[in-house]
Write an enzyme that holds these catalytic residues in place. Structure first.
Site, PDB file in Angstrom:
ATOM      1  CD  GLU A  41      -9.817  -7.493  -2.999  1.00 24.74           C
ATOM      2  OE1 GLU A  41      -8.746  -6.954  -3.304  1.00 24.74           O
ATOM      3  OE2 GLU A  41     -10.607  -6.989  -2.185  1.00 24.74           O
ATOM      4  CG  ASP A  99      -5.527  -8.177  -2.054  1.00 28.49           C
ATOM      5  OD1 ASP A  99      -4.477  -8.466  -1.451  1.00 28.49           O
ATOM      6  OD2 ASP A  99      -6.244  -7.225  -1.749  1.00 28.49           O
ATOM      7  CG  HIS A 107      -2.044  -1.093   0.847  1.00 25.52           C
ATOM      8  ND1 HIS A 107      -1.919  -2.379   1.290  1.00 25.52           N
ATOM      9  CD2 HIS A 107      -3.142  -1.050   0.091  1.00 25.52           C
ATOM     10  CE1 HIS A 107      -2.940  -3.075   0.827  1.00 25.52           C
ATOM     11  NE2 HIS A 107      -3.702  -2.293   0.102  1.00 25.52           N
ATOM     12  CB  CYS A 143      -9.725  -0.964  -9.294  1.00 20.53           C
ATOM     13  SG  CYS A 143     -10.187  -2.156  -8.035  1.00 20.53           S
TER      14      CYS A 143
HETATM   15  C1  PEP Z   1      -6.461  -4.906  -5.261  1.00 19.41           C
HETATM   16  O1  PEP Z   1      -6.336  -5.777  -4.418  1.00 19.41           O
HETATM   17  O2  PEP Z   1      -6.146  -5.045  -6.460  1.00 19.41           O
HETATM   18  C2  PEP Z   1      -7.006  -3.588  -4.895  1.00 19.41           C
HETATM   19  C3  PEP Z   1      -7.268  -2.689  -5.811  1.00 19.41           C
HETATM   20  O3  PEP Z   1      -7.189  -3.328  -3.575  1.00 19.41           O
HETATM   21  P1  PEP Z   1      -5.993  -2.996  -2.559  1.00 19.41           P
HETATM   22  O4  PEP Z   1      -4.760  -2.763  -3.374  1.00 19.41           O
HETATM   23  O5  PEP Z   1      -6.428  -1.791  -1.810  1.00 19.41           O
HETATM   24  O6  PEP Z   1      -5.925  -4.220  -1.739  1.00 19.41           O
HETATM   25 MG    MG Z   2      -7.278  -5.643  -2.498  1.00 18.14          MG
END
Ligand code: PEP
Ligand code: MG
Length: 582
Positions: free
Chosen positions: A431, A455, A188, A502
């Protein structure tokens, strides 16, 4: 040195080592007349730390529970422990160490002591001692107070691990680049770096041993190269590249008002991933057509306690107002994994990514969850506002049914209270592999889906997204991942369900072209990538993307796919090569 490129671009700046205190401890001996003032400095730091801990303990106890607040009580007792204080005083008085160096020495002593013990409980206490020492150090160490350094040009943060909470508290200080010893492409903190367009490289082992504050560093985010104090010729060459990088970014940003369209006229939806109102404004500035993922957890990470319904409502309103076309997909809290807060009962787990995180955590805090749903429904009301709600980490059909019923319940309650709200489309993130496999069942009960490839890739490849040792496996362009993604997109398109992706790969040129070939038309990415992807889209036809995908699907290794797609990007958009990361 070499690491994993997590955010593209080239930058030259001065190193600022966050944890230098524990790697290169201060060695200066105090003069006799400095001892008393140093003891006083330590005493002041101890008081400030005690105040912090007391405040955190009270807040967490009031808003989460006594059990969760207990950790601060433990920290308070460490801080008050006469033996602990005596050790520090001993190093300052007898050995004439600065208080920061004394703390480092005390930590080393405890580490030695605790590693010898077989008692698990005691061993865990070492983490608590370390926490207290870091907190104390933040009041004592120059290293942790970067404001003075900030005046000397752009800073490059060097840290063992850049935690999201670090990035949050770095605030608006100008950070030009980030290098970390651990972490991977989709951590993150990496995502935060990308969302701010800051070049970053992770997984550079032992860099803290090689670099000191003020060293000149070059980050080359294309291949993940780091140069330390390069010779003048090399530095000059990189400064030139840095300028080209900025020019390219400026040039691309000029396409902000253009629609996203392929060379053969197929319209695309390029959405932004955002974390806060400032990112929403960046999404607008970069020419996104809306927000495809608003990660609400950053509102929580920057707080010492749970923000209540009113505060959430106000923040969501702000985000919506700043977002392109006031179009926002709000994701409910996705804490856990690498994003932890001292409240809501997050605890250390052996497998945090597979544990009590995300929607699982929300389900166990019904009051808090209801407050978030209410805040979102209320924020969705208003002229011209288009809000959708999205739930993370969905694994089973039962979970989708449950979120739907909770959402309806929240609506009924708002209705009964006479509060304005707007029903919103309900979407889920795909995910977890289980959800990907049974996607047809889930599609029947949702309005849209968004693929969380960050994920999904880590779970599919059984390779932690933040662990550099397995980053060679955690690869979105691996043949296994491509097959799964192709399947999800095909099922959604057949069922006429809106589908977006995303994860970070949406903004990576090579992956974007593959997804385009699979039939994906909606992409959500860090705002910084939108201009690049828009430019790339305009240079490719769907037929070309499909052909390239078909070829890629016949390849049997990630590196072969990488090479094939790298060549493809270079052939259709040679001028974008500064921004093409692997
Ligand atoms: C993902 O897992 O691709 C996602 C967009 O969520 P995060 O990166 O916040 O886990
Ligand atoms: Mg995620």
């Amino acid at each position: 040195m070499k690491g994993i490129s997590v955010s593209p671009g080239v930058v030259v700046g001065a190193a600022y080592c966050i944890h230098e205190i524990f790697v290169n401890p201060e060695t200066r001996k105090l003069e006799p007349n400095e001892v008393l003032p140093e003891l006083q400095r330590y005493e002041n730091a101890r008081k400030s730390t005690a105040n912090d801990l007391q405040a955190m303990r009270q807040k967490v106890a009031a808003q989460v529970g006594q059990q969760e607040a207990a950790i601060f009580q433990t920290h308070q007792s460490i801080l008050r422990d006469p033996a602990f204080t005596a050790k520090i005083r001993h190093y300052i008085v007898e050995q004439r160490l600065t208080s920061a160096a004394a703390l480092e020495r005390v930590l080393a002593d405890y580490s030695l002591l605790f590693t010898k013990t077989k008692d698990d409980y005691l061993r865990q206490r070492l983490d608590d001692v370390r926490d207290v020492i870091i907190r104390l150090s933040s009041y004592l160490s120059e290293v942790l107070r970067p404001v003075e350094h900030a005046e000397h040009g752009p800073l490059i943060i060097v840290a063992d691990e850049l935690l999201p909470s670090h990035v949050v508290t770095l605030g608006n200080r100008e950070v030009a680049g980030i290098v970390t010893q651990s972490g991977g492409q989709t951590s993150h903190a990496a995502i935060l770096a990308r969302s701010r367009g800051i070049p970053a490289v992770a997984g550079v082992r032992n860099i803290l041993k090689q670099v000191k504050n003020g060293d000149t560093l070059v980050i080359d985010g294309r291949e993940g190269d780091i140069l330390i104090n390069p010779d003048p010729e090399t530095e000059k060459a990189y400064r030139k590249l840095e300028r080209e990088f900025f020019h390219l970014k400026d040039h691309l940003a000029e396409n902000r008002d253009a629609v996203a369209i392929t060379a053969d006229g197929v319209l695309l939806d390029l959405l932004a991933n955002i974390n806060n109102p400032a990112d929403a404004a960046a999404a607008t500035a970069m020419g996104a057509s809306g927000v495809g993922l608003y990660r609400t957890e950053y509102l929580f990470l920057s707080h010492h306690d749970v923000p209540d319904e009113e505060e959430q409502y106000a923040t969501y309103k702000k985000v919506i107002a700043a977002s392109p076309q006031r179009r926002v997909t709000i994701r409910t809290l996705d804490l856990g994994g690498d994003k932890t807060t001292p409240y809501l009962g997050s605890k250390k787990e052996a497998n945090p990514f597979m544990g009590w995180r995300s929607i699982r955590l929300s389900f166990e805090h019904p009051e808090f969850f209801a407050a978030q749903l209410r805040a979102i429904l209320r924020a969705a009301a208003g002229k011209g506002v288009r809000v959708q709600i999205m739930f993370p980490m969905i694994t089973t059909l039962e979970e989708v049914r449950k979120v739907r019923s909770l959402l309806l319940k929240a609506q009924r309650k708002l209705h009964d209270e006479g509060k304005p709200y707007e029903p919103v489309p309900l979407g889920i993130m795909i995910e977890v592999p289980a959800a990907a496999v049974c996607i047809d069942n889930l599609l029947e009960v949702v309005d849209f889906v968004s693929i969380g490839s960050n994920d999904l890739v880590q779970y599919l490849m059984a390779a932690d997204r933040d662990n550099p040792r397995v980053s060679h496996l955690c690869q979105p362009l691996s043949p296994a991942v491509l097959r799964v993604l192709q399947g999800i997109i095909a099922v959604c398109n057949q069922a006429n369900k809106p589908v977006t992706l995303c994860g970070e790969m949406a903004g990576a040129p090579r992956a974007f072209l593959l997804l385009l070939g699979m039939g994906l038309r909606s992409f959500s990415m860090s705002p910084a990538f939108i201009p690049t992807i828009k430019e790339l889209a305009a240079k490719v036809t769907i037929e070309q993307a499909r052909e390239s995908l078909l070829h890629a699907l016949r390849l049997k290794t990630t590196s072969a796919v990488q090479k094939h797609m790298g060549d493809f990007v270079a052939s259709i958009a040679p001028d974008l090569k500064l921004l093409d990361t692997g």
